[in-house]
Design an enzyme around this catalytic site. Structure first.
Site, PDB file in Angstrom:
ATOM      1  N   ASP A   1       1.951  -1.884  -4.426  1.00 35.88           N
ATOM      2  CA  ASP A   1       0.932  -1.472  -4.473  1.00 35.88           C
ATOM      3  C   ASP A   1      -0.123  -2.025  -5.608  1.00 35.88           C
ATOM      4  O   ASP A   1       0.594  -2.728  -6.442  1.00 35.88           O
ATOM      5  CB  ASP A   1       0.751   0.103  -4.507  1.00 35.88           C
ATOM      6  CG  ASP A   1      -0.598   0.597  -4.009  1.00 35.88           C
ATOM      7  OD1 ASP A   1      -1.594   0.461  -4.630  1.00 35.88           O
ATOM      8  OD2 ASP A   1      -0.549   1.289  -2.922  1.00 35.88           O
TER       9      ASP A   1
ATOM     10  N   LYS B 242     -10.648  -2.615  12.218  1.00 40.26           N
ATOM     11  CA  LYS B 242      -9.345  -2.320  12.849  1.00 40.26           C
ATOM     12  C   LYS B 242      -9.338  -2.867  14.299  1.00 40.26           C
ATOM     13  O   LYS B 242      -8.384  -3.420  14.764  1.00 40.26           O
ATOM     14  CB  LYS B 242      -9.466  -0.554  13.155  1.00 40.26           C
ATOM     15  CG  LYS B 242      -9.082   0.163  11.731  1.00 40.26           C
ATOM     16  CD  LYS B 242      -7.541  -0.450  11.175  1.00 40.26           C
ATOM     17  CE  LYS B 242      -7.179   0.292   9.944  1.00 40.26           C
ATOM     18  NZ  LYS B 242      -6.193  -0.111   9.310  1.00 40.26           N
TER      19      LYS B 242
ATOM     20  N   ASP C 295      -0.981  -7.389  -5.463  1.00 42.09           N
ATOM     21  CA  ASP C 295      -2.485  -7.440  -4.823  1.00 42.09           C
ATOM     22  C   ASP C 295      -2.278  -8.106  -3.471  1.00 42.09           C
ATOM     23  O   ASP C 295      -2.031  -9.501  -3.355  1.00 42.09           O
ATOM     24  CB  ASP C 295      -3.422  -8.030  -5.685  1.00 42.09           C
ATOM     25  CG  ASP C 295      -4.921  -8.101  -4.975  1.00 42.09           C
ATOM     26  OD1 ASP C 295      -4.908  -7.800  -3.707  1.00 42.09           O
ATOM     27  OD2 ASP C 295      -5.788  -8.509  -5.468  1.00 42.09           O
TER      28      ASP C 295
ATOM     29  N   TYR D 120     -15.048  -0.081   9.302  1.00 34.50           N
ATOM     30  CA  TYR D 120     -13.864   0.127   9.317  1.00 34.50           C
ATOM     31  C   TYR D 120     -13.104  -0.005  10.708  1.00 34.50           C
ATOM     32  O   TYR D 120     -12.190  -0.542  11.015  1.00 34.50           O
ATOM     33  CB  TYR D 120     -13.361   1.624   8.768  1.00 34.50           C
ATOM     34  CG  TYR D 120     -12.275   2.128   8.923  1.00 34.50           C
ATOM     35  CD1 TYR D 120     -11.050   1.776   8.218  1.00 34.50           C
ATOM     36  CD2 TYR D 120     -11.738   3.248   9.804  1.00 34.50           C
ATOM     37  CE1 TYR D 120      -9.927   2.298   8.323  1.00 34.50           C
ATOM     38  CE2 TYR D 120     -10.451   3.773   9.966  1.00 34.50           C
ATOM     39  CZ  TYR D 120      -9.582   3.394   9.087  1.00 34.50           C
ATOM     40  OH  TYR D 120      -8.200   3.593   9.256  1.00 34.50           O
TER      41      TYR D 120
ATOM     42  N   ARG E 200      -2.129  -0.003  -7.422  1.00 33.97           N
ATOM     43  CA  ARG E 200      -1.962   0.904  -8.339  1.00 33.97           C
ATOM     44  C   ARG E 200      -0.754   1.064  -8.920  1.00 33.97           C
ATOM     45  O   ARG E 200       0.443   0.736  -8.566  1.00 33.97           O
ATOM     46  CB  ARG E 200      -2.657   2.164  -7.942  1.00 33.97           C
ATOM     47  CG  ARG E 200      -2.787   2.489  -6.417  1.00 33.97           C
ATOM     48  CD  ARG E 200      -3.234   4.066  -6.242  1.00 33.97           C
ATOM     49  NE  ARG E 200      -3.837   4.411  -4.992  1.00 33.97           N
ATOM     50  CZ  ARG E 200      -3.758   5.463  -4.312  1.00 33.97           C
ATOM     51  NH1 ARG E 200      -3.126   6.593  -5.008  1.00 33.97           N
ATOM     52  NH2 ARG E 200      -4.276   5.626  -3.126  1.00 33.97           N
TER      53      ARG E 200
ATOM     54  N   GLY F 282       0.859  -1.121   0.005  1.00 32.82           N
ATOM     55  CA  GLY F 282      -0.196   0.023  -0.189  1.00 32.82           C
ATOM     56  C   GLY F 282       0.985   1.203   0.130  1.00 32.82           C
ATOM     57  O   GLY F 282       0.426   2.404   0.567  1.00 32.82           O
TER      58      GLY F 282
ATOM     59  N   GLY G  15      -0.280   4.992  -1.097  1.00 33.28           N
ATOM     60  CA  GLY G  15      -1.195   5.688  -0.485  1.00 33.28           C
ATOM     61  C   GLY G  15      -0.627   6.830   0.486  1.00 33.28           C
ATOM     62  O   GLY G  15       0.461   7.273   0.212  1.00 33.28           O
ATOM     63  N   GLN G  16      -1.561   7.595   1.025  1.00 27.43           N
ATOM     64  CA  GLN G  16      -1.238   8.823   1.884  1.00 27.43           C
ATOM     65  C   GLN G  16      -0.054   8.687   2.783  1.00 27.43           C
ATOM     66  O   GLN G  16       1.041   9.411   2.613  1.00 27.43           O
ATOM     67  CB  GLN G  16      -2.609   9.494   2.608  1.00 27.43           C
ATOM     68  CG  GLN G  16      -2.175  10.852   3.231  1.00 27.43           C
ATOM     69  CD  GLN G  16      -3.316  11.164   4.129  1.00 27.43           C
ATOM     70  OE1 GLN G  16      -3.930  10.338   4.694  1.00 27.43           O
ATOM     71  NE2 GLN G  16      -3.154  12.455   4.824  1.00 27.43           N
TER      72      GLN G  16
HETATM   73  P1  NAD Z   1      -4.887   5.297   1.349  1.00 24.43           P
HETATM   74  O1  NAD Z   1      -5.854   4.598   1.004  1.00 24.43           O
HETATM   75  O2  NAD Z   1      -4.074   6.411   1.056  1.00 24.43           O
HETATM   76  O3  NAD Z   1      -3.653   4.114   0.640  1.00 24.43           O
HETATM   77  C1  NAD Z   1      -3.807   2.723   0.935  1.00 24.43           C
HETATM   78  C2  NAD Z   1      -3.024   2.167  -0.412  1.00 24.43           C
HETATM   79  O4  NAD Z   1      -3.517   0.577  -0.388  1.00 24.43           O
HETATM   80  C3  NAD Z   1      -3.655   2.459  -1.806  1.00 24.43           C
HETATM   81  O5  NAD Z   1      -2.415   2.982  -2.402  1.00 24.43           O
HETATM   82  C4  NAD Z   1      -4.147   1.291  -2.433  1.00 24.43           C
HETATM   83  O6  NAD Z   1      -3.979   1.509  -3.798  1.00 24.43           O
HETATM   84  C5  NAD Z   1      -3.255   0.401  -1.547  1.00 24.43           C
HETATM   85  N1  NAD Z   1      -4.372  -1.025  -1.820  1.00 24.43           N
HETATM   86  C6  NAD Z   1      -5.635  -1.113  -1.722  1.00 24.43           C
HETATM   87  N2  NAD Z   1      -6.038  -2.294  -1.771  1.00 24.43           N
HETATM   88  C7  NAD Z   1      -4.977  -3.120  -1.936  1.00 24.43           C
HETATM   89  C8  NAD Z   1      -4.439  -4.381  -2.398  1.00 24.43           C
HETATM   90  N3  NAD Z   1      -5.491  -5.425  -2.533  1.00 24.43           N
HETATM   91  N4  NAD Z   1      -3.161  -4.812  -2.495  1.00 24.43           N
HETATM   92  C9  NAD Z   1      -2.449  -3.816  -2.482  1.00 24.43           C
HETATM   93  N5  NAD Z   1      -2.546  -2.477  -2.132  1.00 24.43           N
HETATM   94  C10 NAD Z   1      -3.767  -2.097  -2.264  1.00 24.43           C
HETATM   95  O7  NAD Z   1      -4.558   4.705   3.112  1.00 24.43           O
HETATM   96  P2  NAD Z   1      -3.694   5.647   3.944  1.00 24.43           P
HETATM   97  O8  NAD Z   1      -4.323   6.715   4.377  1.00 24.43           O
HETATM   98  O9  NAD Z   1      -2.414   5.533   3.564  1.00 24.43           O
HETATM   99  O10 NAD Z   1      -3.758   4.501   5.234  1.00 24.43           O
HETATM  100  C11 NAD Z   1      -2.699   3.441   5.441  1.00 24.43           C
HETATM  101  C12 NAD Z   1      -3.022   2.580   6.587  1.00 24.43           C
HETATM  102  O11 NAD Z   1      -3.212   3.632   7.768  1.00 24.43           O
HETATM  103  C13 NAD Z   1      -4.511   2.188   6.697  1.00 24.43           C
HETATM  104  O12 NAD Z   1      -4.451   0.643   7.303  1.00 24.43           O
HETATM  105  C14 NAD Z   1      -5.444   3.084   7.441  1.00 24.43           C
HETATM  106  O13 NAD Z   1      -6.575   2.289   8.096  1.00 24.43           O
HETATM  107  C15 NAD Z   1      -4.498   3.857   8.298  1.00 24.43           C
HETATM  108  N6  NAD Z   1      -4.770   4.735   8.936  1.00 24.43           N
HETATM  109  C16 NAD Z   1      -4.722   6.024   8.119  1.00 24.43           C
HETATM  110  C17 NAD Z   1      -5.111   7.232   8.814  1.00 24.43           C
HETATM  111  C18 NAD Z   1      -4.992   8.441   7.856  1.00 24.43           C
HETATM  112  O14 NAD Z   1      -5.775   9.525   8.472  1.00 24.43           O
HETATM  113  N7  NAD Z   1      -4.711   8.301   6.447  1.00 24.43           N
HETATM  114  C19 NAD Z   1      -5.681   7.163   9.890  1.00 24.43           C
HETATM  115  C20 NAD Z   1      -5.645   6.127  10.698  1.00 24.43           C
HETATM  116  C21 NAD Z   1      -5.225   4.979  10.464  1.00 24.43           C
HETATM  117  C1  AKB Z   2     -10.446   7.952   8.458  1.00 26.13           C
HETATM  118  O1  AKB Z   2     -10.786   9.176   8.596  1.00 26.13           O
HETATM  119  O2  AKB Z   2     -11.167   6.980   8.065  1.00 26.13           O
HETATM  120  C2  AKB Z   2      -9.079   7.852   8.680  1.00 26.13           C
HETATM  121  C3  AKB Z   2      -8.800   7.387  10.224  1.00 26.13           C
HETATM  122  C4  AKB Z   2      -8.976   8.248  11.257  1.00 26.13           C
HETATM  123  O3  AKB Z   2      -8.484   6.127  10.220  1.00 26.13           O
HETATM  124  N1  AKB Z   2      -8.357   9.313   8.561  1.00 26.13           N
END
Ligand code: NAD
Ligand code: AKB
Length: 323
Positions: A36, A148, A54, A144, A38, A10, A13-14
């Site tokens: 990833d 978690k 994947d 979600y 993508r 992944g 992603g962000q």
């Molecule tokens: P994101 O959605 O920006 O990135 C997730 C990445 O996973 C994407 O690039 C997507 O293409 C990839 N992905 C999806 N399905 C996939 C698959 N089957 N195989 C391989 N890759 C796949 O998410 P993020 O914000 O970077 O979050 C990353 C982790 O942190 C997640 O577990 C999320 O729950 C957790 N998290 C994020 C936040 C936040 O604010 N960003 C807050 C709390 C927890």
């Molecule tokens: C969301 O809003 O789903 C995420 C998180 C707090 O896990 N940024």
């Protein structure tokens, strides 16, 4: 010292983009394999190895882990809170199966450390709203949050039963300017900066007084790496650690942005994400993280807003220069 070979799942992603770049600085570009589903994010291109993967395909995941001699996995693939409510079955399936695939392979192969993030979304309406403690009533209402919370207990189980050194943080909403957020309820706190700079106005999908715990990405990356590098004997929480940095409402962040962009204005049109936000705590008690691995954030609301605006304005200037 053991040579680490790290797989980030992944990575586009962000969080993944910035975490991959930070890990490459520490462990060497060629030792951090980004993956990833993508296309490779352009900020990663040319910075180190990339494989298309994947995580739901356990066989391919297993092959990559053996082929690349992987010793640590950062699993970031997930469906976040807002997108998850649109397709609960898919969110449950990806968020759970990806974790089980990784934990099983880690147990059976030479993977000695796993990182998997949880979220403040584990908390629900019955959890304390202010300074929500590490251990408390936890009754999540989103798919979600349910995934978690279940995931946290799988991590705990694999640590105690199979000795897999899996570590986790309950991130708050994360704010960043390098890669865009992917379908969360806290995404407004990123969108607001983009719209403030390009449109001078923002229509917020949450009510003005909805307080949520948030963190700036440099702090989140540092927290992740500090947790992963802490001695194993200091890690007393094997579900997931509360961490905190700041807490604000849309009205407060708008006021902060106005200090830099005086003609900025905000309007409010709450949608299906409002009840999700209202089910979460407004602030978090992270005393266990402080005590066990010395967690301390560097960015508050005003430092984060100043840094976001200056970086986004710089990106805008560079983009306009290229046109
Ligand atoms: P994101 O959605 O920006 O990135 C997730 C990445 O996973 C994407 O690039 C997507 O293409 C990839 N992905 C999806 N399905 C996939 C698959 N089957 N195989 C391989 N890759 C796949 O998410 P993020 O914000 O970077 O979050 C990353 C982790 O942190 C997640 O577990 C999320 O729950 C957790 N998290 C994020 C936040 C936040 O604010 N960003 C807050 C709390 C927890
Ligand atoms: C969301 O809003 O789903 C995420 C998180 C707090 O896990 N940024």
């Amino acid at each position: 010292m053991m040579k680490e070979r790290i797989l980030v799942i992944g990575a586009c992603g962000q969080i993944g983009v910035e975490l991959t770049l930070a890990l490459r600085k520490i462990y060497g570009a060629s030792n951090v394999v980004a993956s990833d589903m993508r296309e490779e994010n352009k900020l990663l291109t040319g910075t180190g190895p990339y494989v298309s993967l994947d995580v739901m395909n356990k066989e391919m995941l297993h092959v990559q882990i053996i082929r690349q001699n992987i010793t640590q996995i950062y699993l970031l693939a997930a469906i976040l809170s807002a997108t998850g409510e649109k397709n609960p079955n898919l969110a449950w399936s990806l968020n759970m199966q990806s974790l089980l695939n990784v934990l099983e392979i880690a147990r059976d192969e030479n993977v000695h450390k796993v990182y998997w993030p949880s979220s403040i979304a584990v908390f629900g309406p019955t959890s304390p709203k202010i300074n929500c403690p590490q251990q408390t009533i936890i009754e999540p209402t989103t798919v979600y949050g349910i995934s978690k919370y279940a995931g946290e207990f799988w991590c705990n189980y694999y640590f105690h039963r199979y000795n897999v050194d899996v570590r986790s943080i309950r991130y708050p909403g994360l704010i960043s300017y390098k890669s865009q957020p992917g379908g969360g309820t806290t995404d407004y706190a990123v969108e607001i900066f983009y719209d403030a700079i390009s449109e001078r106005k923002y229509n917020c999908f949450l009510k003005k007084d909805t307080f949520l715990p948030m963190m700036y990405m440099p702090d989140a990356i540092r927290a992740t790496i500090e947790l992963m590098e802490a001695p194993a004997e200091n890690i007393n929480i094997r579900t997931s650690y509360n961490v905190a940095a700041m807490s604000f409402s849309p009205a407060e962040i708008a006021a902060e942005i106005k200090k830099h962009i005086p003609d900025f204005s905000i309007s409010y049109e709450p949608d299906y994400r409002q009840p999700i936000a209202e089910s979460w705590p407004q602030s978090i008690d992270d005393s266990f993280a402080q005590k066990d691995w010395h967690w301390s954030p560097k960015f508050d609301l005003s430092a984060m807003a100043a840094d976001m605006i200056s970086n986004l304005e710089e990106q805008n200037i560079e983009k306009n220069d290229q046109i």
